[in-house]
Every structure is written in structure tokens, then in C-alpha cells.
Write a protein that holds these residues in place. Sequence first.
Motif, PDB file in Angstrom:
ATOM      1  N   UNK A 135       0.840  -1.206   0.000  1.00  0.00           N
ATOM      2  CA  UNK A 135       0.000   0.000   0.000  1.00  0.00           C
ATOM      3  C   UNK A 135       0.872   1.252   0.000  1.00  0.00           C
ATOM      4  N   UNK A 136       1.883   1.288   0.847  1.00  0.00           N
ATOM      5  CA  UNK A 136       2.762   2.462   0.923  1.00  0.00           C
ATOM      6  C   UNK A 136       3.442   2.714  -0.423  1.00  0.00           C
ATOM      7  N   UNK A 137       3.919   1.651  -1.060  1.00  0.00           N
ATOM      8  CA  UNK A 137       4.565   1.797  -2.369  1.00  0.00           C
ATOM      9  C   UNK A 137       3.571   2.251  -3.431  1.00  0.00           C
ATOM     10  N   UNK A 138       2.346   1.713  -3.410  1.00  0.00           N
ATOM     11  CA  UNK A 138       1.331   2.079  -4.401  1.00  0.00           C
ATOM     12  C   UNK A 138       0.949   3.549  -4.272  1.00  0.00           C
ATOM     13  N   UNK A 139       0.786   4.021  -3.043  1.00  0.00           N
ATOM     14  CA  UNK A 139       0.441   5.428  -2.818  1.00  0.00           C
ATOM     15  C   UNK A 139       1.596   6.323  -3.271  1.00  0.00           C
ATOM     16  N   UNK A 140       2.811   5.931  -2.943  1.00  0.00           N
ATOM     17  CA  UNK A 140       3.985   6.693  -3.370  1.00  0.00           C
ATOM     18  C   UNK A 140       4.090   6.718  -4.894  1.00  0.00           C
ATOM     19  N   UNK A 141       3.866   5.574  -5.532  1.00  0.00           N
ATOM     20  CA  UNK A 141       3.945   5.495  -6.987  1.00  0.00           C
ATOM     21  C   UNK A 141       2.841   6.299  -7.676  1.00  0.00           C
ATOM     22  N   UNK A 142       1.769   6.597  -6.957  1.00  0.00           N
ATOM     23  CA  UNK A 142       0.697   7.431  -7.493  1.00  0.00           C
ATOM     24  C   UNK A 142       1.026   8.912  -7.340  1.00  0.00           C
ATOM     25  N   UNK A 143       2.174   9.230  -6.742  1.00  0.00           N
ATOM     26  CA  UNK A 143       2.611  10.614  -6.628  1.00  0.00           C
ATOM     27  C   UNK A 143       2.329  11.277  -5.300  1.00  0.00           C
ATOM     28  N   UNK A 144       2.006  10.493  -4.283  1.00  0.00           N
ATOM     29  CA  UNK A 144       1.683  11.027  -2.961  1.00  0.00           C
ATOM     30  C   UNK A 144       2.715  10.535  -1.951  1.00  0.00           C
ATOM     31  N   UNK A 145       2.783  11.174  -0.791  1.00  0.00           N
ATOM     32  CA  UNK A 145       3.669  10.645   0.256  1.00  0.00           C
ATOM     33  C   UNK A 145       3.214   9.231   0.637  1.00  0.00           C
ATOM     34  N   UNK A 146       4.150   8.317   0.888  1.00  0.00           N
ATOM     35  CA  UNK A 146       3.760   6.942   1.257  1.00  0.00           C
ATOM     36  C   UNK A 146       2.833   6.938   2.468  1.00  0.00           C
ATOM     37  N   UNK A 147       1.830   6.092   2.428  1.00  0.00           N
ATOM     38  CA  UNK A 147       0.876   5.968   3.525  1.00  0.00           C
ATOM     39  C   UNK A 147       1.277   4.770   4.378  1.00  0.00           C
ATOM     40  N   UNK A 148       1.690   5.026   5.604  1.00  0.00           N
ATOM     41  CA  UNK A 148       2.054   3.942   6.528  1.00  0.00           C
ATOM     42  C   UNK A 148       0.871   3.674   7.458  1.00  0.00           C
ATOM     43  N   UNK A 149       0.197   2.584   7.202  1.00  0.00           N
ATOM     44  CA  UNK A 149      -0.964   2.215   8.011  1.00  0.00           C
ATOM     45  C   UNK A 149      -0.553   1.852   9.427  1.00  0.00           C
ATOM     46  N   UNK A 150      -1.385   2.222  10.376  1.00  0.00           N
ATOM     47  CA  UNK A 150      -1.151   1.834  11.769  1.00  0.00           C
ATOM     48  C   UNK A 150      -1.371   0.326  11.916  1.00  0.00           C
ATOM     49  N   UNK A 151      -0.677  -0.306  12.861  1.00  0.00           N
ATOM     50  CA  UNK A 151      -0.905  -1.738  13.103  1.00  0.00           C
ATOM     51  C   UNK A 151      -2.366  -1.999  13.478  1.00  0.00           C
ATOM     52  N   UNK A 152      -2.827  -3.186  13.151  1.00  0.00           N
ATOM     53  CA  UNK A 152      -4.204  -3.596  13.430  1.00  0.00           C
ATOM     54  C   UNK A 152      -4.164  -4.765  14.409  1.00  0.00           C
ATOM     55  N   UNK A 153      -5.018  -4.725  15.414  1.00  0.00           N
ATOM     56  CA  UNK A 153      -5.113  -5.811  16.393  1.00  0.00           C
ATOM     57  C   UNK A 153      -6.067  -6.879  15.858  1.00  0.00           C
ATOM     58  N   UNK A 154      -5.545  -7.754  15.008  1.00  0.00           N
ATOM     59  CA  UNK A 154      -6.381  -8.781  14.393  1.00  0.00           C
ATOM     60  C   UNK A 154      -6.935  -9.756  15.421  1.00  0.00           C
ATOM     61  N   UNK A 155      -6.173 -10.057  16.476  1.00  0.00           N
ATOM     62  CA  UNK A 155      -6.669 -10.971  17.495  1.00  0.00           C
ATOM     63  C   UNK A 155      -7.864 -10.358  18.235  1.00  0.00           C
ATOM     64  N   UNK A 156      -7.752  -9.098  18.602  1.00  0.00           N
ATOM     65  CA  UNK A 156      -8.866  -8.425  19.277  1.00  0.00           C
ATOM     66  C   UNK A 156     -10.101  -8.362  18.395  1.00  0.00           C
ATOM     67  N   UNK A 157      -9.911  -8.070  17.116  1.00  0.00           N
ATOM     68  CA  UNK A 157     -11.029  -8.033  16.177  1.00  0.00           C
ATOM     69  C   UNK A 157     -11.642  -9.420  15.998  1.00  0.00           C
ATOM     70  N   UNK A 158     -10.794 -10.439  15.979  1.00  0.00           N
ATOM     71  CA  UNK A 158     -11.285 -11.814  15.842  1.00  0.00           C
ATOM     72  C   UNK A 158     -12.165 -12.188  17.033  1.00  0.00           C
ATOM     73  N   UNK A 159     -11.686 -11.905  18.226  1.00  0.00           N
ATOM     74  CA  UNK A 159     -12.455 -12.235  19.433  1.00  0.00           C
ATOM     75  C   UNK A 159     -13.781 -11.483  19.427  1.00  0.00           C
ATOM     76  N   UNK A 160     -13.745 -10.208  19.062  1.00  0.00           N
ATOM     77  CA  UNK A 160     -14.959  -9.391  19.011  1.00  0.00           C
ATOM     78  C   UNK A 160     -15.955  -9.963  17.998  1.00  0.00           C
ATOM     79  N   UNK A 161     -15.465 -10.303  16.809  1.00  0.00           N
ATOM     80  CA  UNK A 161     -16.339 -10.840  15.758  1.00  0.00           C
ATOM     81  C   UNK A 161     -16.862 -12.232  16.136  1.00  0.00           C
ATOM     82  N   UNK A 162     -16.026 -13.041  16.765  1.00  0.00           N
ATOM     83  CA  UNK A 162     -16.439 -14.372  17.182  1.00  0.00           C
ATOM     84  C   UNK A 162     -17.559 -14.291  18.224  1.00  0.00           C
ATOM     85  N   UNK A 163     -17.439 -13.364  19.166  1.00  0.00           N
ATOM     86  CA  UNK A 163     -18.484 -13.185  20.171  1.00  0.00           C
ATOM     87  C   UNK A 163     -19.793 -12.757  19.518  1.00  0.00           C
TER      88      UNK A 163
END
Length: 183
Positions: A135-163
Motif C-alpha cells: 500500500x505504501x509503495x502504491x500510494x507513493x507510486x501514485x505521486x503522494x507521500x507513502x501511507x504507513x498504516x497503523x498496526x491492526x489488532x487482528x486478534x482483538x477483532x477476531x475475538x470481538x467478531x467471534x463473540x
Amino acid sequence: MADEEGVLTDLDNSGAGAGDGKPNGADTQPAIGLITQYVKDLSVENPNAPDVYQWTDAPQIDVQFNIAAESMSSDVHEVTLKMTLTASAQNGKAYIVDLAYGGLVGMRNVPEEQAHAFLYAEAPRLLFPFARRVVADAVRDAGFPPLMLDPIDFNGLYVQRLQARRTEEAQGGDPIAPVTGNS
């Protein structure tokens, strides 16, 4: 195994598991591994170029993602991390990035509950840093500053969705489908 001053002297494993009723060399231990990872689909849109490069206001970034898992065979599953990022400013859309980043996961002798958790929480966590770089490379290649996404808590989201799914199931909804034949 015999151990003399840190040196292994007996490498005969035939005694391991003796008396457990399993033939020598039987593969009964749980095993999980990431086989490979890849860009499955990537789309970058820059709908307002070249005007967008004159805009002065900072865009608002909307990030949507989804996780899919599909069985390829009894021991191999494909996990796909799907991401859509939309950068919008007052004048319109600056860019849109759609990414489907996949990985093949090998699994043997893993109980259903652990396999499900691995495919929908741990595997996306392993894939995310690589998808983030794409994603960062694609945004940069489109002519914008690279976008560095924040980390995602996949385990927390999994537990939430499972409940939430368990609640739906208790209210008469469809049960959670097994991901392996080990249920």
C-alpha cells in the motif's frame, strides 16, 4: 536422548512415543506454516490527476478491510487480506487503493477452533506488514507521500467478531462453518 556435557550422543528417536500405539514416523503433531504470500489483486486510482497535486488541504483517509479464508486442499488454506483505502479531500477523491493480499497456509493435525483462530487472526497479522508495504509503495507510486498504516489488532477483532457470531448463532442464526475437517 543421552546428554554428556552438552553433546548429543544418542540420536535414535525410535523410543520417542514408544507404547503410544502409533507407528514409528506417524505425523500426529500439530503443524502450521506460511507457505507463500503474494499480491492477488491491486488497483490504484488517481481520479483527479493532475489537479490533485495542487490541492492544499490534507486528505482524510478511510481504511476498510476484510479477511477471507478458503480451503485449497485438506492441508492448505488461502487467507486473503482485502483492503480498500480512500483518500478524500474537500475537492474530491485524491486516490483509491484496493489490495487483495494473499497467503497460503499449510495446516496439519490442528483442532478446528485453533485452525479457525489462526486463519482469521494470526495469519492476517503475519500478512499485514507486507500488505502495508505494498500500500505504501502504491500510494507513493501514485505521486503522494507513502501511507504507513497503523498496526491492526487482528486478534482483538477476531475475538470481538467471534463473540458477535456466537450471539447470532444463539439467536437462531447460521452456525460458524468449520474451516478444516477436524471439527
